[in-house]
Every structure is written in C-alpha cells, then in structure tokens.
Design an enzyme around this catalytic site. Structure first.
Site, mmCIF file in Angstrom:
data_model
loop_
_atom_site.group_PDB
_atom_site.id
_atom_site.type_symbol
_atom_site.label_atom_id
_atom_site.label_comp_id
_atom_site.label_asym_id
_atom_site.label_seq_id
_atom_site.Cartn_x
_atom_site.Cartn_y
_atom_site.Cartn_z
ATOM 1 N N GLU A 173 0.789 -1.237 0.000
ATOM 2 C CA GLU A 173 0.000 0.000 0.000
ATOM 3 C C GLU A 173 0.822 1.288 0.000
ATOM 4 O O GLU A 173 0.761 2.083 0.957
ATOM 5 C CB GLU A 173 -0.960 0.003 1.205
ATOM 6 N N GLU A 352 -5.598 -8.684 0.835
ATOM 7 C CA GLU A 352 -6.230 -8.379 2.129
ATOM 8 C C GLU A 352 -7.700 -8.118 1.909
ATOM 9 O O GLU A 352 -8.086 -7.376 0.999
ATOM 10 C CB GLU A 352 -5.639 -7.114 2.784
HETATM 11 C C1 FCB Z 1 -4.512 -2.225 5.582
HETATM 12 C C2 FCB Z 1 -3.138 -2.595 6.097
HETATM 13 C C3 FCB Z 1 -3.156 -3.655 7.169
HETATM 14 C C4 FCB Z 1 -4.314 -3.497 8.117
HETATM 15 C C5 FCB Z 1 -5.605 -3.318 7.364
HETATM 16 C C6 FCB Z 1 -6.820 -3.190 8.245
HETATM 17 O O1 FCB Z 1 -4.459 -0.921 5.088
HETATM 18 O O2 FCB Z 1 -2.343 -3.057 5.040
HETATM 19 O O3 FCB Z 1 -1.914 -3.640 7.809
HETATM 20 O O4 FCB Z 1 -4.064 -2.469 8.980
HETATM 21 O O5 FCB Z 1 -5.529 -2.208 6.535
#
Ligand code: FCB
Length: 451
Positions: A173, A352
């Site tokens: 990110e 994620e």
């Molecule tokens: C993302 C991050 C991860 C976690 C989630 C909820 O932005 O990559 O580390 O904090 O959000």
C-alpha cells in the site's frame, strides 16, 4: 456450525489453482523489539496522541516468541498460504550494512516451519516499518537514497530467503505510506505536506523497481506489489463531485496502476497536482514499469468523492464495521472487473480483505457472526468477478489474528483468531472455524472437478 453452513458462498467460478491464505504484517504482530532496530512506527507510537490507546508495537502479539504455536495455529485453519511481512529493521537494524544473522534466522524458522506444514510463504518486503535511522539520515521516503537502501535490503532478503519464498510483494500500500504518512500525518512518520507525500510516492515506486530487479536476480519466486484500491463514487450527480471522483480515483488507483503498467503517471492527476508533482529522473519510469507477476489488491470498502460535507457511512445508516467502514461487497466485484478491463487483464490476488468488529469472548468462545457474513459476501463478490473473466488467483483474509491496528492501537480487532492482550492467549473465533469448513468444501469441489 449450522448457521454458517448457510452462508458458504458459491465458489464455482474460481480457478482450481486459486490460493487461499491468511495475512499479517511484522510490526503488527511480532513484538521482540529488543531484537531488531527501531522503526518509524516505534518513534511515531511515542508521539502523544498518535495512537488511540497510547499503545505501541514492542510486544504486539509476541509472535516471534510464539512462532511454533502460531505456525500450528495457521496450519489448523487449513489454509494453503500465509502472507507475512519481513521487518526491514530486523534484517538491517540501521537500514544499511550487513544483514543481521538473528533477523534472517527468525525468518528462516518461519519459512521452514511453513513449508514443513505444507503452507506456501508469501512475503512482503515493506509493510510500513522503515528503519528510523533512514528517516533521520535521509528523510525516509522523502529522500531518494531510501529507495536505493531498499533495493539493497531486498537483495539481501532475496539471496538468503528467496530460494523458499513462493511469492514476493515489494511494497504494501504505497498510497497509505505516502498520503496517510506524509500528507495527512495520521500514520508514521506523521508529516503534513502534499508535495512531500507525492515525492515519497515516487520514491516508493522507484524502490519497488529496484527491489524487483534484486528479486529477479536471485530468486525464482513470483514478484509483484500490493495496492489498496477502491471504487470511488461521486456522492451526488453534481459536476463538482463527478470531477472530484475522477481525480480521487486518479490519486488512489490510477497513479499506481498506470505507473506500474505503462511507465507514466496519469496526465490529469499531474495537471491537478501542479507544483506538488514529484520530481522524476530519466530511467525511473522504465524501472517502475518492469513486468510484475501479480498485483495484490487490498479491499475493505468503497469511497465517496464529495466537494461538500465529507461522506460518513455511519451518518447515512449504512451497515458498517467497527472501523466505521461501509460494508459493500459489490465494490470488490466492481473493482476487480475494472482493474481487469483498464489494465489489460492483470493477474490479481486479493491480498487483504476482512473486517474489524467489537468481538467479545464469552465462556471461552468468540461468536463473530458479522465477520463470517462479511467474508462470505466478499468471497461471493470475488467469485462474481471470476465469472466475468477476471484473472483472479487468490484470496487472503486480513487477518490471522487480532493485532496492532496502527493509529487505532489494539482497540480494533480484525483477526479470525482472538488475542487476549493480558495473557496473549489465542482463541480461534467462529470465523476461523468457518474458514476451515469453507476450505474443506472448496477442496472437495476441486477434487470433483479434476476427477
Ligand atoms: C490495511 C493494512 C493492514 C491493516 C488493514 C486493516 O491498510 O495493510 O496492515 O491495517 O488495513
């Protein structure tokens, strides 16, 4: 389990080699801060008011000292892959120089422990924990030298661990690192300048390119980058909101996707940034746009663009998670289909997806039915994208266990495994059992397909 049986989503469009995993990151779970160098997050946590509960990552989930039992925990879920990050300050405590044998040794044990349990290691090289020494010496990501330090660190990791890593992500990110860390000041290093943020975003992408070269030179692992992306919808039909939606989409989604795929930043965004545009040197764009094997997509919610009052899901009464983020699974299908269409059918991984809820442990069990529903509906959204021809290769739940949620501290729980921070005891939640059941069904479906 009966209730959850009803919400096993349809997975029939997913490819047979679809990868299932859970994800974590180093700073959020490892602890053992005495055995690594300091990172910008250690420094940020000491700033009064920076972290909601005044906490830090010194102990976190004590994962380093509970490695073996955590590996057994991962294996007990039935997942095939584990996405973790390598703490740069554990490999190079000062951000440069020879690698620490203790640091490499820890990741050796982690990787070998995964492989021994039949779980594929997916490693991220940078999940936000920049060595503090580089912040002090070079201004961190605001300084170009940090990108070269990262290339060197990536080279050391690829040489020592690259024979056993299945998949490398260079950065997690970069938008969050650049914007939340350097423009909004709510994440480390806590700066507030748009020009610095955009320069940092460029240096991050140069770092990505240098790391890719290092990985290719000494590892056969696949390599890519992880981006946080979401559909940006105009809040109203007004011209102003529509125009803002295009620019916001440009800043969050197109900036990174265009740079990586086409070697240039979107012209409308550069025009919008004007003097805040980053300085680029000849050759940077070739470095940044080297081929990647995948783009990792982190999806949590959609965003709204508005020139008026900022939109708040809570105020509209939309269903939200404990972060206040709207629960909007259709956005994941929309995003994946759009990435597929606009960037020439890239290989995508959902690296994620997950949700925070205020889970309670009652009589030794955690009934997190809302999380099960969140995961099920988002997986159905992934299947819908696959049905529309998107090249979608895997899905990782954020997160394996409750952990240090950055500026929210330990107050927000994203885990499918509950962590009691007083005792550090782990308790698989209902969602962890559900993931196990889902994967049993998936494996049966896959076996049927090949027979
Ligand atoms: C993302 C991050 C991860 C976690 C989630 C909820 O932005 O990559 O580390 O904090 O959000």
């Amino acid at each position: 389990m009966d209730r959850d049986q009803l919400i096993i989503p349809d997975l029939k469009h997913l490819p047979g080699n679809f990868v299932w995993g859970v994800a974590t990151s180093a700073f959020q779970i490892e602890g053992a801060a005495d055995r690594r160098g300091e990172s910008i997050w250690d420094a940020f946590c000491r700033r009064p008011g920076a972290i909601a509960d005044g906490s830090d990552g010194l102990t976190a989930c004590d994962h380093v000292d509970r490695l073996e039992s955590d590996l057994d925990l991962i294996a007990s879920l039935g997942v095939e892959a584990y996405r973790f990050s390598i703490a740069w300050p554990r490999i190079q405590p000062e951000g440069s120089g020879a690698p620490s044998s203790g640091g490499l040794g820890f990741y050796d044990r982690l990787i070998d422990g995964l492989l021994a349990r039949g779980i594929r290691p997916y490693a991220t090289l940078y999940h936000w924990d920049l060595p503090q020494a580089l912040q002090l010496r070079h201004g961190g990501w605001a300084g170009r030298e940090t990108a070269f330090r990262f290339g060197d660190y990536a080279d050391q990791v690829a040489r020592h661990l690259g024979d056993r890593i299945v998949s490398f992500a260079t950065l997690n990110e970069p938008w969050v690192v650049a914007i939340l860390g350097h423009e909004q000041g709510i994440f480390a290093p806590g700066l507030r300048s748009r020009a610095i943020a955009m320069q940092a975003s460029h240096h991050l992408l140069v770092a990505h390119g240098l790391a890719l070269q290092a990985i290719r030179a000494s590892s056969r692992a696949e390599a890519g980058i992880v981006l946080n992306m979401s559909p940006i919808h105009p809040l109203t039909d007004s011209d102003a909101d529509r125009t803002k939606a295009v620019i916001d989409d440009g800043l969050i989604n197109r900036w990174y996707m265009d740079a990586i795929h086409y070697g240039h930043y979107p012209a409308d965004v550069l025009a919008h940034l004007g003097a805040d545009s980053p300085q680029q040197l000849p050759g940077d764009n070739t470095l940044i746009s080297q081929p990647v094997d995948f783009v990792g997509v982190n999806y949590y919610t959609r965003s709204f663009a508005s020139t008026g009052e900022p939109w708040s899901a809570e105020k509209t009464g939309a269903a939200v998670t404990d972060m206040g983020w709207e629960i909007y699974p259709d956005g994941l299908t929309e995003l994946l289909v759009r990435l597929d269409r606009d960037w020439n059918h890239p290989r995508l991984l959902v690296t994620e997806n997950g949700a925070a809820f205020a889970d309670q442990r009652v009589d030794g069990a955690v009934d997190d039915h809302p999380r099960v529903e969140y995961l099920a509906t988002h997986l159905a959204a992934v299947d819908q994208a696959a049905r529309q021809g998107v090249n979608i290769a895997g899905y990782f739940v954020w997160s394996l266990m409750d952990n240090f949620e950055w500026a929210s501290g330990y107050r927000k729980r994203f885990g499918i495994v509950h962590v009691d921070y007083a005792t550090l005891e782990r308790t698989p939640k209902r969602s962890a059992h559900w993931v196990g059941e889902l994967l049993r069904q998936w494996k049966a479906l896959r076996a049927q397909r090949v027979s």
